[in-house]
Design an enzyme around this catalytic site. Sequence first.
Site, PDB file in Angstrom:
ATOM      1  N   ARG A 160       0.793  -1.245   0.000  1.00  0.00           N
ATOM      2  CA  ARG A 160       0.000   0.000   0.000  1.00  0.00           C
ATOM      3  C   ARG A 160       0.822   1.291   0.000  1.00  0.00           C
ATOM      4  NH1 ARG A 160      -5.202   0.156   3.624  1.00  0.00           N
ATOM      5  NH2 ARG A 160      -3.723   0.608   5.263  1.00  0.00           N
ATOM      6  N   ASP A 161       2.117   1.220  -0.208  1.00  0.00           N
ATOM      7  CA  ASP A 161       2.874   2.476  -0.370  1.00  0.00           C
ATOM      8  C   ASP A 161       4.124   2.248  -1.216  1.00  0.00           C
ATOM      9  OD1 ASP A 161       3.303   5.165  -0.189  1.00  0.00           O
ATOM     10  OD2 ASP A 161       4.223   5.115   1.792  1.00  0.00           O
ATOM     11  N   LEU A 162       3.928   1.560  -2.326  1.00  0.00           N
ATOM     12  CA  LEU A 162       5.068   1.241  -3.187  1.00  0.00           C
ATOM     13  C   LEU A 162       5.446   2.480  -3.998  1.00  0.00           C
ATOM     14  CD1 LEU A 162       6.581  -1.422  -3.634  1.00  0.00           C
ATOM     15  CD2 LEU A 162       5.243  -1.732  -5.706  1.00  0.00           C
TER      16      LEU A 162
END
Length: 251
Positions: free
Chosen positions: A85-87
């Site tokens: 969820r934060d690539l």
Amino acid sequence: GVPISSLREITLLLRLRHPNIVELKEVVVGNHLESIFLVMGYCEQDLASLLENMPTPFSEAQVKCIVLQVLRGLQYLHQNFIIHRDLKVSNLLMTDKGCVKTADFGLARAYGIPVKPMTPKVVTLWYRAPELLLGTTTQTTSIDMWAMGCVLAELLAHKPLLPGTSEIHQVDLIVQLLGTPSENIWPGFSRLPLVSQYSLRKQPYNNLKHRFPWLSEAGLRLLNLLFMYDPKKRATAGDCLESSYFKGKPL
């Protein structure tokens, strides 16, 4: 008290062991209970600062090498029911031996089936999938795969692909690049919570080929699969690892 996000991150990282995921060796406490330290494996640099400071950009062969490693890490995460969820490039670390590790699990979540609702305000704006921008309440591993497409495109183009300044601008940049979404290509699109808040420009064409005129057919195919509007049709990490793009020249 320890913030719930930190507890989540610690619990996840202690479970994960993969060469392409940053390693949490242990959690240690200093002189006071509130000084808690995470002891991590050491990586010399992150890709974002590398990209800024490199005299010449990564070659296409090097981009493939980096992206394959990120994909292997993602495949491992998704097989273990974890969404990052934060690539983004600043969360990809690289050792001096060229090993790439995905880091920063502050927003990562384990998920189950059926998928429970989660907050859509995740993933840095430039890498945020259209379904998140349009307010979907269920999240699957496909949001990581959209971000992976943005990372691959950024490494190839040497600049961010969709640098939106607001959520409305972000949606507009996506439509300019990929064309206007519709029920035909994305079943359920018109029922997304925030669709009525946007007036989408009419853009019948996909412009990926214009943006990357020098990229091989296999490379464009891979980008198009990562940028499918319909999350169910988006390529998985496993699909990408099988892509002919990584088997063609430059190796």
